[in-house]
Design an enzyme around this catalytic site. Structure first.
Site, PDB file in Angstrom:
ATOM      1  N   HIS A  60       3.766  -4.544   8.545  1.00  0.00           N
ATOM      2  CA  HIS A  60       3.507  -6.044   8.326  1.00  0.00           C
ATOM      3  C   HIS A  60       4.244  -6.793   9.130  1.00  0.00           C
ATOM      4  CE1 HIS A  60       3.163  -9.920   6.386  1.00  0.00           C
ATOM      5  NE2 HIS A  60       2.193  -9.881   5.749  1.00  0.00           N
TER       6      HIS A  60
ATOM      7  N   ASP B 267       8.946  -1.266   2.444  1.00  0.00           N
ATOM      8  CA  ASP B 267       8.187  -2.648   1.893  1.00  0.00           C
ATOM      9  C   ASP B 267       7.027  -2.249   0.902  1.00  0.00           C
ATOM     10  OD1 ASP B 267       6.385  -4.845   1.800  1.00  0.00           O
ATOM     11  OD2 ASP B 267       5.886  -4.824   3.918  1.00  0.00           O
TER      12      ASP B 267
ATOM     13  N   GLN C 187       2.739  -4.585  -1.553  1.00  0.00           N
ATOM     14  CA  GLN C 187       1.687  -4.217  -1.811  1.00  0.00           C
ATOM     15  C   GLN C 187       1.634  -2.975  -2.758  1.00  0.00           C
ATOM     16  OE1 GLN C 187      -0.807  -6.220  -1.658  1.00  0.00           O
ATOM     17  NE2 GLN C 187      -0.323  -7.296  -0.017  1.00  0.00           N
TER      18      GLN C 187
ATOM     19  N   LYS D  43       2.590 -11.902  -5.849  1.00  0.00           N
ATOM     20  CA  LYS D  43       1.544 -11.002  -5.703  1.00  0.00           C
ATOM     21  C   LYS D  43       1.327 -10.193  -6.923  1.00  0.00           C
ATOM     22  CE  LYS D  43       2.181 -10.412  -0.812  1.00  0.00           C
ATOM     23  NZ  LYS D  43       1.215 -10.867   0.201  1.00  0.00           N
TER      24      LYS D  43
ATOM     25  N   CYS E 234      -1.656 -10.229   9.073  1.00  0.00           N
ATOM     26  CA  CYS E 234      -0.161  -9.898   9.606  1.00  0.00           C
ATOM     27  C   CYS E 234       0.102  -8.764   9.847  1.00  0.00           C
ATOM     28  CB  CYS E 234       0.933 -10.580   8.323  1.00  0.00           C
ATOM     29  SG  CYS E 234       0.781 -12.154   8.108  1.00  0.00           S
TER      30      CYS E 234
HETATM   31  N1  PMP Z   1       4.518  -6.908   3.369  1.00  0.00           N
HETATM   32  C1  PMP Z   1       3.189  -6.524   3.081  1.00  0.00           C
HETATM   33  C2  PMP Z   1       2.803  -5.073   3.002  1.00  0.00           C
HETATM   34  C3  PMP Z   1       2.513  -7.619   2.658  1.00  0.00           C
HETATM   35  O1  PMP Z   1       1.254  -7.483   2.104  1.00  0.00           O
HETATM   36  C4  PMP Z   1       2.993  -9.244   2.617  1.00  0.00           C
HETATM   37  C5  PMP Z   1       2.143 -10.162   2.217  1.00  0.00           C
HETATM   38  N2  PMP Z   1       0.939 -10.279   2.755  1.00  0.00           N
HETATM   39  C6  PMP Z   1       4.566  -9.340   2.864  1.00  0.00           C
HETATM   40  C7  PMP Z   1       5.142  -8.109   3.402  1.00  0.00           C
HETATM   41  C8  PMP Z   1       4.984 -10.616   3.068  1.00  0.00           C
HETATM   42  O2  PMP Z   1       5.241 -11.114   1.898  1.00  0.00           O
HETATM   43  P1  PMP Z   1       5.682 -12.565   1.777  1.00  0.00           P
HETATM   44  O3  PMP Z   1       4.623 -13.381   2.517  1.00  0.00           O
HETATM   45  O4  PMP Z   1       5.722 -12.945   0.288  1.00  0.00           O
HETATM   46  O5  PMP Z   1       7.001 -12.645   2.363  1.00  0.00           O
END
Ligand code: PMP
Length: 425
Positions: free
Chosen positions: A141, A218, A221, A244, A383
């Site tokens: 991401h 990370d 998810q 989430k 992203c």
């Molecule tokens: N890593 C992953 C795999 C994500 O799906 C997300 C959220 N889309 C993030 C990081 C970033 O999360 P946040 O926007 O809550 O910082």
């Protein structure tokens, strides 16, 4: 896909905890909340972006503001003590939930992105140099990809990417080629928010540790959707976001092994994170407070505790099983159309999300048609822009499932997708 007996979750009971799911949509979006023009039932399939918040968590937030709202660690008056205790217990609860040793290893941040930046700045800027490399994967991401890419530019460290194969899985042979004795850090997404791939992060951690490097996983998810034990993975750092996983926005978690957090310098300076200050110098507070400068995310942290209680009452195994059934069903239904491309591994081997495109329909048009049906999905690159470049598409539509979604809602999604196909045929 067979229906399991007994079914892992009582979805109707779960739905009753989320009044927002009764909402209708379709009206004037400048009026937040249900308005006159809202007549279409909502089918919310954008959970990988943000999940909804059950009454129990809304109640915890309201209870905090109604009965013991106060700043933490700064007052000896009763409300401050109550807030401090609740805030500290929230760290303990998170530690227990993900298998950390204790609250010392749990830093509250704003979100996963801030947790990534904390380590990149506090550890990366100080530890990395031109002789080092940082290993990422092509499915990272932007929260980690952009962060380590930019830290690489500042420090001269080489940032390299493990290939994603045609099935949407990590090429672990390539990982073994890229990780070497100069690998100082690897950053691997536990579950891809675009491909739905569940990565072998424990195997990756072993590989990196064999070369004396560190690994940041990370978990944005994974933690909301499956049982996770950071020690079983042997992650050095691990991050996820409250919004989430039935919690509020504005709270994320950085897990770090205690000795690493102790060795690291603070990322933000100010109140709360100090023990002693003179005009000349300062001493830092104990973990985790050393990394929580200023008034922290008190209400959000307390609400995250409530969200974890909620999810654990359901059982993370059950949450996972339910979502897998939905993902497999959605995958099977959508692959029945030969003009629908789904990215990532097959239906029986993926997390609870499906990113796809319909031939000849831009993902934004597709999601706009779905919106007309009340079906909320995400359209864009989620992203993961370099990954989309690799897939050869500018964007995709992503349906992502959670504890309150039903097969009937996936039928709505599929029907809406079929409408879009016919409209653009
Ligand atoms: N890593 C992953 C795999 C994500 O799906 C997300 C959220 N889309 C993030 C990081 C970033 O999360 P946040 O926007 O809550 O910082």
């Amino acid at each position: 896909m067979g229906i399991q007996e007994p079914y892992p979750l009582d979805v109707e009971a779960v739905r009753a905890d989320f009044p927002i799911l009764e909402r209708k949509v379709g009206g004037d979006v400048t009026v937040p909340g249900e308005g006159e023009g809202d007549t279409t039932p909502l089918v919310y399939l954008d959970n990988a972006a943000t999940s909804h918040t059950p009454e129990q968590v809304v109640g915890a937030i309201a209870d905090y503001y109604r009965s013991y709202n106060s700043n933490v660690h700064r007052g000896i008056h009763q409300l401050s003590q109550e807030a401090s205790t609740a805030y500290e217990h929230a760290h303990d609860r998170v530690a227990e939930f993900v298998g950390a040793e204790g609250r010392e290893e749990v830093v509250f941040t704003k979100n996963t992105t801030e947790a990534e930046n904390l380590v990149a700045y506090a550890w990366g800027l100080n530890e990395l140099g031109p002789e080092d490399n940082v290993v990422l994967t092509e499915m990272e991401h932007h929260a980690s990809l952009v962060t380590w890419q930019q830290i690489g530019k500042k420090t001269g460290a080489d940032v390299r990417f493990v290939r994603v194969d045609d099935d949407g899985r990590l090429d672990m042979d390539h990982a073994r080629e890229l990780v070497d004795d100069d690998t100082a850090m690897a950053n691997v997404v536990h579950v891809s928010n675009t491909l739905g791939t569940v990565n072998p992060v424990a195997e990756f951690a072993d590989l990196v540790h064999d070369h004396d490097g560190l690994i940041f996983v990370d978990g944005a998810q994974s933690v909301p959707h499956m049982p996770v034990d950071v020690q079983a993975i042997d992650a050095d750092f691990f991050a996820f976001s409250g919004h989430k996983m039935c919690g509020p926005t504005g709270i994320g978690v950085l897990y770090g092994k205690q000795h690493l957090l102790e060795e690291m310098q603070p990322y933000l300076y100010g109140g709360e994170m100090i023990r002693k200050v003179t005009f000349e110098d300062s001493e830092w507070e104990d973990l985790p407070w050393k990394f929580e400068a200023g008034t922290p995310v008190i209400a959000q942290g307390i609400a995250l505790h409530a969200a974890i209680d909620y999810l654990e009452d359901l059982g993370m195994e059950n949450v996972h099983a339910h979502e897998q059934l939905l993902a497999e069903y959605a995958y099977d239904e959508l692959t029945a159309y030969d003009d629908v491309d789904i990215y990532g591994p097959p239906g029986d081997d993926r997390a609870g999300l499906v990113a796809f495109n319909v031939d000849g329909v831009h993902a934004h048009d597709l999601s706009s048609i779905l919106n007309d049906h009340g079906v909320a999905v995400r359209a864009g690159d989620h992203c993961t822009q370099p990954l989309h470049d690799k897939l050869g598409v500018p964007a995709s539509a992503r349906a992502s499932f959670y504890i309150y979604n039903t097969r009937e809602e996936i039928d709505e999604l599929v029907e809406a997708v079929d409408d879009a196909r016919q409209l653009f045929a």
